[in-house]
Design a protein around this motif. Structure first.
Motif, PDB file in Angstrom:
ATOM      1  N   GLY A 179      28.811  64.502 166.398  1.00 41.07           N
ATOM      2  CA  GLY A 179      29.831  63.802 166.380  1.00 41.07           C
ATOM      3  C   GLY A 179      29.598  62.947 165.131  1.00 41.07           C
ATOM      4  N   PRO A 184      35.345  61.867 161.969  1.00 45.64           N
ATOM      5  CA  PRO A 184      36.486  61.761 162.819  1.00 45.64           C
ATOM      6  C   PRO A 184      37.357  62.817 162.255  1.00 45.64           C
ATOM      7  N   CYS A 207      33.489  68.165 169.130  1.00 43.26           N
ATOM      8  CA  CYS A 207      34.519  68.114 167.957  1.00 43.26           C
ATOM      9  C   CYS A 207      35.891  67.982 168.911  1.00 43.26           C
ATOM     10  N   ALA A 210      36.712  64.747 170.249  1.00 43.46           N
ATOM     11  CA  ALA A 210      36.965  63.570 169.295  1.00 43.46           C
ATOM     12  C   ALA A 210      38.159  63.950 168.663  1.00 43.46           C
TER      13      ALA A 210
END
Length: 320
Positions: A179, A184, A207, A210
């Motif tokens: 992460g 992001p 991923c 996120a």
């Protein structure tokens, strides 16, 4: 098994120990001619023995037409492929291969993140060379259990792009934070991951949680799904052209049953990775075990991989 795609003969110019568990091979045309061009992420099929074909990623730069470089992990549970490459193949031997194929191509992106676990470094090395040659923004993250087991570490540390490579070694106490490294979601960033299934699944699930979209995440698996408890159930396959039915017992694949009854299907990896044996399904619902098709293709249930997949219904009618 006759695979007409294995149209090239190459000589093993060099064989070396790339790590304690990985053998490296340099393959070249025996007459010194250029080999077919390839792109980053490509692989070749290699005939290891009679009826035994395996896929290996090309890990040299994609501008090199004089040779192909591959690396083979010695698998403890090998069904003949890796053991044959490690123990039988020697320098000077001629072997039969296919032209390069690419199911794992690089996509244009502002930033590219490469994540490798173990032998998964092989296709990502070529990607790193390609990205470095185009002055693209990228980073390589390479994970392994021990330094001795990790192939190409010296090549990476000596590469012109070494400052963009990060190494994580379990027994030295360094671990990859997926992460944190991936960051992001960004529509201009693409991530490529290759290695053991558990490593790939961890990267992808992190991923996706996120908020990364599927079209930004690219994978290449080296092995298909393991058998599950459901394999205790037998089922039938029907050949549509003749109406003939065959029972598929728990200890055999659809491909094996059809082969034993004189019905040939082109196969290669026999693990649901390459897609060579893809067969249309006219009736019934497959139990997909492959790692070749995407979720939408699985949901359509109109084709399956008889080398590893099974059936959720009593009968599958195949377009054969």
């Amino acid at each position: 098994m006759n695979d007409t795609s294995l149209s090239l003969f190459v000589r093993v110019e060099r064989k070396w120990r790339a790590s304690e568990t990985v053998a490296g091979f340099i393959l070249a045309d025996p007459h010194g001619r250029p080999l077919p061009a390839f792109s980053a992420g490509a692989h070749i099929d290699v005939r290891v023995g009679e009826g035994l074909i395996r896929q290996y990623s090309l890990c040299n730069t994609d501008t090199d037409r004089d040779q192909y470089r591959i690396a083979v992990l010695r698998e403890p549970s090998s069904r003949g492929g890796s053991i044959g490459m490690h123990d039988t193949l020697e320098e000077g031997d001629l072997i039969q291969i296919s032209a390069p194929k690419n199911h794992f191509p690089l996509e244009p992106a502002r930033r590219t993140v490469l994540m490798a676990g173990g032998i998964g470094i092989t296709p990502l090395l070529c990607m790193a060379e390609r990205l470095a040659g185009s002055d693209a923004e990228f980073e390589l993250h390479y994970c392994g259990r021990t330094r001795q087991a990790m192939a190409f570490l010296e090549d990476i540390t000596q590469a012109a792009w070494a400052d963009r490579a990060h190494v994580y070694i379990d027994d030295e106490g360094t671990q990859l934070s997926v992460g944190e490294v991936a960051g992001p979601p960004d529509p201009d960033t693409h991530l490529y991951v290759c290695g053991p299934a558990g490593f790939i699944d961890h990267v992808l699930s992190t991923c996706r949680a996120a908020g990364w979209s599927s079209d930004q995440l690219h994978t290449e698996y080296f092995a298909g799904a393991a058998p599950s408890a459901g394999d205790s159930e037998s089922f039938e396959v029907q050949v549509a052209s003749s109406g003939t039915r065959f029972t598929v017992p728990s200890d055999k694949t659809v491909y094996e049953v059809l082969r034993d009854n004189g019905i040939e299907i082109m196969v290669s990896c026999e693990q649901g990775v390459c897609g060579t044996c893809m067969t249309r399904v006219l009736e019934g619902t497959p139990d997909h075990r492959d790692l070749y098709m995407d979720d939408a293709e699985h949901a359509a249930n109109d084709q399956f991989t008889p080398c590893c997949s099974r059936s959720l219904t009593p009968t599958l009618v195949l377009d054969l």
